[in-house]
Write an enzyme that holds these catalytic residues in place. Structure first.
Site, PDB file in Angstrom:
ATOM      1  CG  ASP A 159      -1.628  -1.348   1.358  1.00  0.00           C
ATOM      2  OD1 ASP A 159      -2.420  -1.676   0.466  1.00  0.00           O
ATOM      3  OD2 ASP A 159      -1.343  -2.089   2.319  1.00  0.00           O
ATOM      4  CG  HIS A 187      -3.264  -5.266   3.335  1.00  0.00           C
ATOM      5  ND1 HIS A 187      -2.837  -4.460   2.314  1.00  0.00           N
ATOM      6  CD2 HIS A 187      -3.694  -6.409   2.749  1.00  0.00           C
ATOM      7  CE1 HIS A 187      -2.987  -5.096   1.165  1.00  0.00           C
ATOM      8  NE2 HIS A 187      -3.518  -6.277   1.399  1.00  0.00           N
TER       9      HIS A 187
END
Ligand code: NAI
Length: 323
Positions: A159, A187
């Site tokens: 990410d 996440h």
């Protein structure tokens, strides 16, 4: 020659591992002069496929690979492991609810936590990639009472890297010009990619981009990038996930160049109470990591940080029986 580092990888026959293993073997994770012993774990139905992966590793004649272990026994895979990459996980099946997925994975990660506790190096560094990564890491840690919870981390580096590229492309700069990117929380689609502390060539990133772009385009693009890859590729991100796992362990072992994002046990920093594995801004050095303290959190950020924390506490509640 340096003593080989034992690297355990679960889900060794899966698609992330098909990229990950070969890059580790080439020295990308621990350095070009660090020999490795690869300890690959699979489930019995995938052992034939794993055999094929081992044949290919052998066919590369990697100078750094000292030995390869391929097994379906977690106790063998984690024996004396210095680094453990927990990639294998149960994918969401047809008609499976979120709670079912959490529970199915919780069982896998409790078994693996126990095996790490009983057999891994006392200094093992654990990275959980398999989803739901943060909560899987929490379960593994809870089942490894003899290891420090700080040894269990989950991956939000993908990410982080995605966010770097989005911002670099928007501003016409290179990812290496950007400092201070942060992914907070889970996440998942609730993660909060935060550019409030980012500098690009020394200038505040927030002053270089339009707030509307930041809130309505950048944040959802990073949050939903995984789904966009599946849509485009017909399969989930694999090489980029492997690359992020390499970055995560590389920096943890060898030191980071500035701030990176790692999901680690919450310790009350930034008002996130202990009990979840939460992604924070960290700096790595001397084989450890430390949360970057003292950053200002405005109302917008606080709301986003709390939303992703709430999701993590809900995930925790769904697997409380295994903690
Ligand atoms: P995959 O399905 O291609 O491979 C997973 C492998 O794990 C399979 O070979 C399977 O047999 C194995 N496996 C399942 N249970 C196991 C167990 N108990 N022990 C050992 N091996 C086991 O999946 P892929 O694409 O490699 O992804 C792996 C995981 O990584 C998934 O959970 C995926 O959602 C997650 N992921 C996480 C990302 C992150 O940023 N944290 C990014 C991308 C994927």
């Amino acid at each position: 020659m340096k003593t080989p580092v034992r690297v355990a990888i679960t889900g060794g026959a899966g698609q992330i591992s098909y990229s990950l293993i070969f890059r580790i073997a080439a020295g990308d994770m621990l350095g070009p002069d660090q020999p490795v012993i690869l300890q690959l774990l699979e489930i019995p139905p995938a052992m034939d496929a794993l055999k094929g992966v081992v044949m290919e590793i052998n066919d590369c004649a990697f100078p750094l690979v000292q030995d390869i272990v391929a097994t379906d026994d977690p106790d063998v895979a984690f024996a004396k492991a210095d680094v453990a990459l927990l990639v294998g996980a149960r994918p969401r099946g047809k008609g499976m609810e979120r709670a079912d997925l959490l529970q199915a994975n919780a069982e896998i990660f409790s078994v693996q936590g126990k095996a790490l506790n009983d057999h891994a190096s006392r200094d093992v560094k654990v990275l959980v990639v398999g989803n739901p990564a943060n909560t899987n890491a929490l379960i593994a840690s809870a089942n490894a009472p003899d290891l420090d919870p700080g040894q269990f981390t989950a991956m939000t580096r993908l990410d982080h890297n995605r966010a770097l590229t989005q911002l670099a492309q928007k501003t016409g700069k290179h990812v290496t010009d950007i400092e201070g990117m942060i992914i907070w929380g889970n996440h998942s689609a609730t993660q909060y990619p935060d550019i409030a502390h980012c500098k690009i060539d020394g200038k505040a990133a927030a002053d270089l981009v339009d707030q509307n772009w930041y809130r309505s385009d950048f944040i959802p693009t990073v949050q939903k990038r995984g789904a966009a890859i599946i849509e485009a590729r017909g399969a989930s991100s694999a090489a980029s996930a492997a690359s992020a796992a390499i970055d995560h362990i590389h920096d943890w072992v060898l030191g980071s160049d500035g701030i990176v994002s790692m999901a680690i046990p919450s310790d009350g920093s930034y008002g996130i109470e202990p009990g979840v594995i939460y992604s924070y801004p960290v700096v790595c050095q001397n084989g450890g990591y430390e949360i970057v303290q003292g950053l200002d959190v405005d109302d917008f950020s606080r709301e986003k940080m709390t939303a992703t924390e709430t999701e993590l506490r809900e995930e925790r509640a769904a697997v409380e029986n295994l903690l």
